[in-house]
Design a protein around this motif. Structure first.
Motif, PDB file in Angstrom:
ATOM      1  N   CYS A  65      -5.237   3.122  -8.045  1.00 19.72           N
ATOM      2  CA  CYS A  65      -5.842   3.011  -6.716  1.00 19.72           C
ATOM      3  C   CYS A  65      -7.177   3.745  -6.730  1.00 19.72           C
ATOM      4  O   CYS A  65      -7.336   4.741  -7.433  1.00 19.72           O
ATOM      5  CB  CYS A  65      -4.966   3.641  -5.650  1.00 19.72           C
ATOM      6  SG  CYS A  65      -3.377   2.864  -5.444  1.00 19.72           S
ATOM      7  N   LYS A 108      -7.735   4.949  -1.330  1.00 17.67           N
ATOM      8  CA  LYS A 108      -6.930   3.723  -1.396  1.00 17.67           C
ATOM      9  C   LYS A 108      -7.620   2.502  -0.789  1.00 17.67           C
ATOM     10  O   LYS A 108      -7.018   1.701  -0.105  1.00 17.67           O
ATOM     11  CB  LYS A 108      -5.571   3.934  -0.741  1.00 17.67           C
ATOM     12  CG  LYS A 108      -4.591   4.657  -1.622  1.00 17.67           C
ATOM     13  CD  LYS A 108      -3.199   4.478  -1.080  1.00 17.67           C
ATOM     14  CE  LYS A 108      -2.208   4.611  -2.221  1.00 17.67           C
ATOM     15  NZ  LYS A 108      -0.848   4.361  -1.790  1.00 17.67           N
ATOM     16  N   GLN A 109      -8.906   2.350  -1.042  1.00 14.35           N
ATOM     17  CA  GLN A 109      -9.638   1.184  -0.539  1.00 14.35           C
ATOM     18  C   GLN A 109      -9.383  -0.055  -1.389  1.00 14.35           C
ATOM     19  O   GLN A 109      -9.480  -1.174  -0.898  1.00 14.35           O
ATOM     20  CB  GLN A 109     -11.144   1.475  -0.464  1.00 14.35           C
ATOM     21  CG  GLN A 109     -11.495   2.496   0.590  1.00 14.35           C
ATOM     22  CD  GLN A 109     -11.033   2.086   1.969  1.00 14.35           C
ATOM     23  OE1 GLN A 109     -11.339   0.992   2.434  1.00 14.35           O
ATOM     24  NE2 GLN A 109     -10.275   2.933   2.626  1.00 14.35           N
ATOM     25  N   THR A 110      -9.049   0.143  -2.661  1.00 17.15           N
ATOM     26  CA  THR A 110      -8.672  -0.966  -3.536  1.00 17.15           C
ATOM     27  C   THR A 110      -7.478  -0.530  -4.387  1.00 17.15           C
ATOM     28  O   THR A 110      -7.272   0.648  -4.622  1.00 17.15           O
ATOM     29  CB  THR A 110      -9.819  -1.391  -4.483  1.00 17.15           C
ATOM     30  OG1 THR A 110     -10.212  -0.272  -5.266  1.00 17.15           O
ATOM     31  CG2 THR A 110     -11.000  -1.932  -3.714  1.00 17.15           C
ATOM     32  N   MET A 111      -6.695  -1.521  -4.803  1.00 16.44           N
ATOM     33  CA  MET A 111      -5.535  -1.272  -5.655  1.00 16.44           C
ATOM     34  C   MET A 111      -5.606  -2.190  -6.855  1.00 16.44           C
ATOM     35  O   MET A 111      -6.060  -3.325  -6.735  1.00 16.44           O
ATOM     36  CB  MET A 111      -4.235  -1.580  -4.914  1.00 16.44           C
ATOM     37  CG  MET A 111      -3.943  -0.733  -3.725  1.00 16.44           C
ATOM     38  SD  MET A 111      -2.325  -1.151  -3.028  1.00 16.44           S
ATOM     39  CE  MET A 111      -1.248  -0.301  -4.183  1.00 16.44           C
ATOM     40  N   ALA A 140      -7.621  -3.085   0.272  1.00 22.08           N
ATOM     41  CA  ALA A 140      -6.542  -2.517   1.078  1.00 22.08           C
ATOM     42  C   ALA A 140      -6.107  -3.490   2.167  1.00 22.08           C
ATOM     43  O   ALA A 140      -4.913  -3.625   2.445  1.00 22.08           O
ATOM     44  CB  ALA A 140      -6.987  -1.193   1.692  1.00 22.08           C
ATOM     45  N   THR A 199       0.813  -1.225   0.000  1.00 27.01           N
ATOM     46  CA  THR A 199       0.000   0.000   0.000  1.00 27.01           C
ATOM     47  C   THR A 199       0.845   1.273   0.000  1.00 27.01           C
ATOM     48  O   THR A 199       0.324   2.345  -0.274  1.00 27.01           O
ATOM     49  CB  THR A 199      -0.966   0.032   1.198  1.00 27.01           C
ATOM     50  OG1 THR A 199      -0.217  -0.127   2.399  1.00 27.01           O
ATOM     51  CG2 THR A 199      -2.015  -1.047   1.081  1.00 27.01           C
ATOM     52  N   GLU A 200       2.141   1.166   0.284  1.00 28.04           N
ATOM     53  CA  GLU A 200       3.022   2.332   0.299  1.00 28.04           C
ATOM     54  C   GLU A 200       3.505   2.710  -1.102  1.00 28.04           C
ATOM     55  O   GLU A 200       4.024   3.802  -1.299  1.00 28.04           O
ATOM     56  CB  GLU A 200       4.228   2.073   1.209  1.00 28.04           C
ATOM     57  CG  GLU A 200       3.848   1.895   2.667  1.00 28.04           C
ATOM     58  CD  GLU A 200       5.029   1.483   3.533  1.00 28.04           C
ATOM     59  OE1 GLU A 200       6.175   1.430   3.036  1.00 28.04           O
ATOM     60  OE2 GLU A 200       4.807   1.202   4.710  1.00 28.04           O
ATOM     61  N   ALA A 240      -3.821  -5.996   0.526  1.00 32.59           N
ATOM     62  CA  ALA A 240      -2.567  -5.370   0.092  1.00 32.59           C
ATOM     63  C   ALA A 240      -1.642  -5.095   1.264  1.00 32.59           C
ATOM     64  O   ALA A 240      -0.413  -5.173   1.130  1.00 32.59           O
ATOM     65  CB  ALA A 240      -2.866  -4.077  -0.676  1.00 32.59           C
ATOM     66  N   LYS A 241      -2.191  -4.796   2.425  1.00 35.38           N
ATOM     67  CA  LYS A 241      -1.374  -4.518   3.619  1.00 35.38           C
ATOM     68  C   LYS A 241      -0.641  -5.759   4.118  1.00 35.38           C
ATOM     69  O   LYS A 241       0.292  -5.651   4.891  1.00 35.38           O
ATOM     70  CB  LYS A 241      -2.260  -3.962   4.732  1.00 35.38           C
ATOM     71  CG  LYS A 241      -2.702  -2.543   4.490  1.00 35.38           C
ATOM     72  CD  LYS A 241      -3.599  -2.044   5.592  1.00 35.38           C
ATOM     73  CE  LYS A 241      -4.116  -0.651   5.273  1.00 35.38           C
ATOM     74  NZ  LYS A 241      -5.095  -0.181   6.256  1.00 35.38           N
TER      75      LYS A 241
END
Length: 73
Positions: free
Chosen positions: A43, A47-50, A63, A4-5, A66-67
């Motif tokens: 995104c 940033k709820q979805t990537m 998210a 996520t970064e 992804a985390k």
């Protein structure tokens, strides 16, 4: 660093997936596994979805998922 970064257009290699086996299996079926190179394609707002690309395949991740993916530039 955590997936996520990354920002849109950045690429990285997956070094670890810290998740339960069911999620690991689902991600692996989509090509998301240790050692693969991915690129962030987009995104959603907040940033709820990537959307990531791995070997030409586009994959959408929440998210929370992804985390759990550790990457290295």
């Amino acid at each position: 660093m955590i997936l996520t970064e990354l920002k849109k257009g950045q690429s990285a290699t997956i070094v670890k997936i810290d998740a339960q086996q069911a999620l690991k299996d689902r991600l692996k079926s989509m090509g998301v596994c240790k050692g693969e190179v991915l690129t962030v394609r987009g995104c959603s707002l907040a940033k709820q979805t990537m959307e990531i690309e791995i070997e030409g395949t586009l994959v959408a991740l929440r998210a929370e998922e992804a985390k759990k993916i550790e990457v290295e530039k």
